[in-house]
Design a protein around this motif. Structure first.
Motif, mmCIF file in Angstrom:
data_model
loop_
_atom_site.group_PDB
_atom_site.id
_atom_site.type_symbol
_atom_site.label_atom_id
_atom_site.label_comp_id
_atom_site.label_asym_id
_atom_site.label_seq_id
_atom_site.Cartn_x
_atom_site.Cartn_y
_atom_site.Cartn_z
ATOM 1 N N PRO A 183 -39.265 -1.986 -13.575
ATOM 2 C CA PRO A 183 -37.868 -2.406 -13.438
ATOM 3 C C PRO A 183 -37.753 -3.866 -13.025
ATOM 4 C CG PRO A 183 -38.557 -1.220 -11.488
ATOM 5 C CD PRO A 183 -39.701 -1.121 -12.464
ATOM 6 N N ASP A 184 -36.627 -4.457 -13.339
ATOM 7 C CA ASP A 184 -36.364 -5.808 -12.860
ATOM 8 C C ASP A 184 -36.202 -5.804 -11.347
ATOM 9 O OD1 ASP A 184 -36.060 -7.474 -15.383
ATOM 10 O OD2 ASP A 184 -34.716 -5.803 -15.805
ATOM 11 N N VAL A 185 -35.536 -4.769 -10.843
ATOM 12 C CA VAL A 185 -35.347 -4.630 -9.395
ATOM 13 C C VAL A 185 -35.449 -3.162 -9.025
ATOM 14 C CG1 VAL A 185 -33.899 -6.685 -9.082
ATOM 15 C CG2 VAL A 185 -32.842 -4.501 -9.664
ATOM 16 N N LYS A 186 -35.688 -2.922 -7.736
ATOM 17 C CA LYS A 186 -35.741 -1.559 -7.225
ATOM 18 C C LYS A 186 -34.903 -1.475 -5.964
ATOM 19 C CE LYS A 186 -39.463 -0.003 -5.211
ATOM 20 N NZ LYS A 186 -40.707 0.651 -4.778
ATOM 21 N N ASP A 241 -34.959 4.328 -6.119
ATOM 22 C CA ASP A 241 -36.126 5.024 -5.552
ATOM 23 C C ASP A 241 -35.845 5.312 -4.088
ATOM 24 O OD1 ASP A 241 -38.610 6.073 -5.070
ATOM 25 O OD2 ASP A 241 -39.666 4.163 -5.127
ATOM 26 N N GLU A 242 -35.158 6.411 -3.832
ATOM 27 C CA GLU A 242 -34.726 6.731 -2.472
ATOM 28 C C GLU A 242 -35.890 6.935 -1.509
ATOM 29 O OE1 GLU A 242 -30.717 8.978 -2.023
ATOM 30 O OE2 GLU A 242 -31.956 10.125 -3.430
ATOM 31 N N SER A 243 -36.926 7.591 -1.965
ATOM 32 C CA SER A 243 -38.024 7.982 -1.078
ATOM 33 C C SER A 243 -39.179 6.983 -1.061
ATOM 34 C CB SER A 243 -38.561 9.350 -1.500
ATOM 35 O OG SER A 243 -39.133 9.281 -2.801
ATOM 36 N N GLY A 244 -39.166 6.018 -1.961
ATOM 37 C CA GLY A 244 -40.270 5.070 -2.050
ATOM 38 C C GLY A 244 -41.480 5.611 -2.786
ATOM 39 N N ARG A 245 -41.287 6.677 -3.567
ATOM 40 C CA ARG A 245 -42.439 7.297 -4.226
ATOM 41 C C ARG A 245 -43.060 6.385 -5.280
ATOM 42 N NH1 ARG A 245 -41.643 10.618 -9.116
ATOM 43 N NH2 ARG A 245 -39.567 10.297 -9.979
ATOM 44 N N TYR A 246 -42.258 5.476 -5.839
ATOM 45 C CA TYR A 246 -42.802 4.590 -6.861
ATOM 46 C C TYR A 246 -43.608 3.429 -6.272
ATOM 47 C CZ TYR A 246 -40.282 7.042 -10.538
ATOM 48 O OH TYR A 246 -39.840 7.993 -11.423
ATOM 49 N N ASP A 247 -43.714 3.392 -4.931
ATOM 50 C CA ASP A 247 -44.601 2.418 -4.303
ATOM 51 C C ASP A 247 -46.054 2.873 -4.372
ATOM 52 O OD1 ASP A 247 -42.482 0.776 -3.614
ATOM 53 O OD2 ASP A 247 -42.189 1.751 -1.667
ATOM 54 N N SER A 248 -46.278 4.118 -4.781
ATOM 55 C CA SER A 248 -47.619 4.673 -4.863
ATOM 56 C C SER A 248 -48.462 3.913 -5.878
ATOM 57 C CB SER A 248 -47.541 6.152 -5.257
ATOM 58 O OG SER A 248 -48.820 6.669 -5.543
ATOM 59 N N SER A 307 -35.781 7.161 -12.841
ATOM 60 C CA SER A 307 -37.001 7.488 -13.581
ATOM 61 C C SER A 307 -37.561 6.251 -14.280
ATOM 62 C CB SER A 307 -36.719 8.574 -14.624
ATOM 63 O OG SER A 307 -37.820 8.743 -15.495
ATOM 64 N N LEU A 308 -38.840 5.967 -14.023
ATOM 65 C CA LEU A 308 -39.506 4.892 -14.749
ATOM 66 C C LEU A 308 -39.650 5.229 -16.216
ATOM 67 C CD1 LEU A 308 -42.486 3.762 -12.456
ATOM 68 C CD2 LEU A 308 -40.547 2.361 -13.178
ATOM 69 N N LYS A 309 -40.097 6.454 -16.504
ATOM 70 C CA LYS A 309 -40.430 6.818 -17.874
ATOM 71 C C LYS A 309 -39.206 6.990 -18.763
ATOM 72 C CE LYS A 309 -40.549 11.867 -17.328
ATOM 73 N NZ LYS A 309 -39.449 12.122 -18.287
ATOM 74 N N GLU A 362 -52.703 12.060 -17.063
ATOM 75 C CA GLU A 362 -52.711 11.108 -18.170
ATOM 76 C C GLU A 362 -51.413 10.316 -18.280
ATOM 77 O OE1 GLU A 362 -53.424 13.472 -21.595
ATOM 78 O OE2 GLU A 362 -55.542 13.866 -21.133
ATOM 79 N N SER A 363 -50.377 10.748 -17.575
ATOM 80 C CA SER A 363 -49.060 10.105 -17.696
ATOM 81 C C SER A 363 -48.553 9.701 -16.320
ATOM 82 C CB SER A 363 -48.061 11.060 -18.361
ATOM 83 O OG SER A 363 -48.562 11.541 -19.584
ATOM 84 N N PRO A 364 -49.027 8.568 -15.794
ATOM 85 C CA PRO A 364 -48.676 8.174 -14.433
ATOM 86 C C PRO A 364 -47.185 7.944 -14.215
ATOM 87 C CG PRO A 364 -49.763 6.380 -15.591
ATOM 88 C CD PRO A 364 -49.928 7.604 -16.434
ATOM 89 N N SER A 365 -46.444 7.564 -15.248
ATOM 90 C CA SER A 365 -45.020 7.309 -15.063
ATOM 91 C C SER A 365 -44.170 8.571 -15.145
ATOM 92 C CB SER A 365 -44.516 6.299 -16.106
ATOM 93 O OG SER A 365 -44.699 6.791 -17.414
#
Length: 254
Positions: free
Chosen positions: A232-235, A215-222, A196-198, A79-82
């Motif tokens: 974010p404005d930038v990543k 985002d070192e691993s690119g996990r937020y590209d999921s 952290s996005l959240k 329920e909490s994707p971020s």
């Protein structure tokens, strides 16, 4: 320990940014293709600690499962994707259940302190910011003891440095607005950077600051993060890329 600023600057010689997502960078550019982008004034950078200034060592998923139980963890995560806000979740628990939850969280945090390591490039980046007289602040949901140990172990001081003893804590914008007030600067003259996005991005966006997601691993590209409330404005994938971002888009003159 004192920072070697000339070494810091040489280590961070600007290079092309390989993984920066320019989500809302339009405010920093002009429509004329041959005109250099206007540089925004930068008065301060506010850092997250765990996973940003320090190498991530706390197994948050394991901690959440221990506190919530496997089934509840999976339900809330869906329920909490971020991400899961464990501190908020336990606020309304019974006193005894809360006590056990905080003890579990504290135990995981203590284990993290034993393995505390500074993030590659953090010391050099802070030395560069100091050379430009750009203020450095810190906001973490970890405890004050962890912040004190970080300051002592790595010889860097962030001021203000707000831990979770400051209420309300992030993702509420109050900690960042408090730092801006202390510095007597506007939020849009400050960058909030964290992993952290959240927590970090949400705090920065709600305060009106420029935000950078590490985002070192690119996990937020999921795809699961495609429809989160605050982007974010930038990543960037490293603090070296963050340095390049500063050089390209901000006025860094003292």
């Amino acid at each position: 320990m004192p920072l070697n600023l000339s070494r810091a600057i040489s280590l961070f010689h600007p290079k092309p940014i390989s993984r920066i997502s320019m989500a809302n960078i339009s405010s920093l550019t002009t429509s004329h293709p041959t005109t250099s982008p206007p540089r925004k004034r930068l008065r301060g950078v506010v850092f997250d600690m765990d996973g940003t200034l320090t190498v991530p060592v706390i197994d948050f998923a394991a901690m959440y499962k221990t506190v919530l139980g496997e089934e509840e963890y999976r339900r809330i995560k869906a329920e909490s994707p971020s991400g899961i806000d464990i501190l908020k979740l336990i606020e309304n628990w019974s006193p005894e259940k809360q006590r056990k939850a905080y003890e579990t969280i504290a135990d995981y945090e203590r284990q993290g302190l034993d393995r505390l390591q500074i993030m590659p490039g953090a010391a050099e980046l802070c030395g560069f910011l100091d050379s430009k007289k750009i203020r450095r602040g810190l906001i973490t949901r970890n405890v004050k003891d962890a912040v004190d140990l970080f300051h002592q172990r790595f010889g860097m001081t962030f001021s203000p440095a707000l831990s979770r003893e400051f209420h309300p804590y992030k993702p509420d914008p109050a900690p960042l607005l408090h730092i801006c007030s202390t510095w007597q600067v506007k939020p849009d003259e400050v960058i909030m950077i964290g992993d952290s996005l959240k927590d970090d991005v949400a705090c920065g966006k709600r305060a009106g600051a420029f935000t950078c997601l590490l985002d070192e691993s690119g996990r937020y590209d999921s795809p699961e993060y495609a429809n989160v409330d605050h982007k974010p404005d930038v990543k960037v994938s490293s603090l070296t890329e963050f340095y390049s971002l500063l050089e390209r888009h901000f006025d860094l003159e003292p």
